[in-house]
Design a protein around this motif. Structure first.
Motif: not given
Length: 578
Positions: A260-261, A265-271, A288-289
């Motif tokens: 999830f984290l 980091e890879v997709l940003g807000d598009d996750i 953190d999650v």
């Protein structure tokens, strides 16, 4: 009237003191009226903060520069250079390290420990703002080292190896360097510009990188062993543990914390994220999650199998998550994922109860195992479940050095068992602090350097740690520990800004002034002032910490200098055994 005589009172009231006479030399009267065969010796000891620092930082050293004990034309630069000698990430660690050093600080027995982590952050920030560079790469040795893993352990090893003149190539399966600092710690804890700056300084030393390379698929470990003179394995633990309930791998909307984290980091807000995220776990990663889910506009619910007082997360992590809107459920265990054709609908939980004495695990060191499920169940609605119940390694491609185990096995020199030129460190050995991984990388690099030079591998000798009982802590005025401000957001959604505010330079220097310089003289002049024999003399222009000496022909071993030494630097030892 007759009064009965009291001989003790009569003696006291009639006593006449002998006439005063000033004595010279070793016959001079001392405070305790006696002398001993022991005279003072000066013992440079390891302060407890450094002894507990996994990275091995000279904490006392950089405080002495900031508080002016050790002179420098640029105290802040000297303090920064002192830290990066062993840890190239002061700005990052000053933000995220849980600072075991502070729990060991001897100042806590007087008032409060020194805010070491806060001072480190201020020093790290100064290094970035001033554009300071790491020590230059050493003269080329002609030796080549492959570092597998671009996280804190691998980067630390690469830095130390380049300082010694060895060529270094980092192999990493990810697109960016940083490991779990990048893919597991959110930007509101470590600003990405801070992390990138401290990584780039290492790369600028001439470290080659090969990103997106997976060992066992794109290249084999055996190939690297042949191509390079030595190999360091620091792959970390980047696999989240699956929740052991039916449907975890098949129902959409169910994942683990690490994925999830990383995906954020890879997709940003598009996750892709649910409207209501249920987080299972009680550690810092679970917090953190939940906090990330809140920033993405979701509701966040944390399910803890233990009561609040036994949760593994730090107090500040819990407070931040709760303040930002996370709903907490205690003593709740996951029983079943409730799914439908359209995906996840919720989670069935069981109330947890404390095991009775004698039940298996009732006194387990792991809090979760002290509890068991009851017959009482309840459901929580949600369209996403994230399991934050630990992490492990992916050792595919490393079978030749793991023997099928999920962890690396190394000796005290961080050399892989059964291999001459392969070393390892970091979370691949055991999941621990990021600071620990930095220390592993440095120590492994020292062993690799010795191996490449054909020298004996380094050994850690005995180091005496300063005990507070040997210090005169009453010398120091009481003062409060400096506290950093943590921004409390009015609007959490969409806000990924860093929250922990650094101390100002003035505040950091004032906090450094609270350091008691445990185990090393800071020229307080106590011993000079209190010596009845005038046997202690100060020296000028000597190395730091070596500013006094004893004229042993005048010393009578009265112990006063040792008793009044605030740092514990003076011990009674000369003549021991006579």
């Amino acid at each position: 009237m007759m009064v009965e005589s009291n001989p003790i009172l009569d003696y006291a009231t009639n006593y006449r003191f002998p006439e005063f006479s000033e004595l010279e030399g070793t016959d001079k009267i001392v405070a305790f009226g006696d002398s001993s065969h022991k005279c003072p010796i000066y013992v440079r000891q390891v302060p407890p903060c450094t002894a507990e620092c996994p990275a091995g930082e000279d904490i006392r050293g950089y405080h002495r520069f900031l508080n002016g004990t050790d002179k420098s034309d640029d105290a802040w630069k000297s303090a920064w250079e002192t830290i990066v000698n062993v840890n190239p990430f002061p700005a990052v660690m000053g933000r995220i390290c849980p600072h075991p050093c502070q729990k060991a600080c001897n100042r806590q027995y007087h008032d409060e420990s020194v805010a070491i982590n806060a001072v480190e952050q201020a020093i790290g920030n100064y290094g970035i703002e001033a554009g300071l560079k790491l020590p230059a790469a050493g003269t080329d040795t002609g030796k080549r080292v492959a570092v597998i893993g671009g996280g804190p352990a691998g980067l630390s090893a690469a830095y130390q190896l380049r300082r010694r003149g060895h060529a270094v190539t980092i192999y990493d399966a990810n697109e960016k360097l940083g490991g779990m600092v990048l893919y597991g710690i959110m930007g509101y804890r470590v600003d990405r510009k801070v992390l990138e700056a401290e990584i780039q300084r290492i790369i600028d030393l001439g470290v080659e990188t090969k990103m997106g390379v997976r060992i066992g698929e794109d290249v084999t470990l055996e190939q690297l062993e042949k191509e390079y003179d030595a190999v360091f394995v620091g792959v970390g633990a980047q696999v989240g543990r699956a929740l052991p309930v039916t449907g975890f791998d098949t129902i959409p909307g169910v994942t683990n914390a690490i994925d999830f984290l990383r995906n954020y980091e890879v997709l940003g807000d598009d996750i892709p994220v649910g409207k209501k995220v249920i987080v299972i776990g009680d550690g810092n990663v679970a917090m953190d999650v939940a906090r990330l889910a809140l920033r993405l506009g979701s509701e966040a619910v944390v399910i803890s199998g233990v009561p609040r007082e036994e949760m593994a997360c730090f107090q500040n992590e819990f407070d931040d998550a709760e303040r930002e809107g996370t709903v907490m459920h205690y003593l709740a265990g996951a029983v079943e994922l409730i799914g439908s054709e359209s995906g996840l609908r919720g989670l069935l939980c069981s109330r947890m109860v404390r095991k009775e004495k004698g039940e298996e695990g009732w006194n387990s060191p792991i809090p979760f195992f002290r509890y068991r499920s009851s017959d009482e169940t309840f459901g929580i609605d949600g369209d996403m479940v994230v399991a934050s119940i630990g992490q492990t390694t992916d050792m595919q491609g490393f079978e030749s050095i793991t023997g099928g185990r999920p962890w690396l096995k190394v000796d005290r020199h961080f050399r892989i068992s059964g291999k001459e030129n392969v070393f390892g460190g970091g979370d691949a050995i055991k999941v621990d602090l990021i600071t620990t991984a930095v220390g592993h990388g440095r120590k492994a690099a020292e062993s690799i350097d010795a191996f490449l030079k054909g020298e004996p591998l380094p050994e850690q000798g005995y180091r005496e740690v300063t005990k507070v009982q040997k210090q005169d802590v009453l010398y120091f005025f009481h003062s409060d520990q400096a506290e950093r401000e943590n921004i409390e957001l009015e609007e959490v959604v969409g806000n990924h800004d860093e929250l922990l505010q650094a101390l100002s330079k003035e505040e950091a220097q004032a906090e450094s002034a609270r350091c008691m310089s445990c185990g090393l003289c800071f020229d307080c002049k106590q011993c000079v002032s209190f010596c009845p024999q005038e046997a202690v003399t100060r020296l000028r222009d000597n190395p730091p910490g070596e500013v006094v000496y004893t004229n042993y022909s005048r010393c009578v071993g009265c112990h006063i200098c040792s008793l009044v030494c605030p740092s514990g630097y003076i011990q009674m030892g000369m003549g021991d055994g006579l």
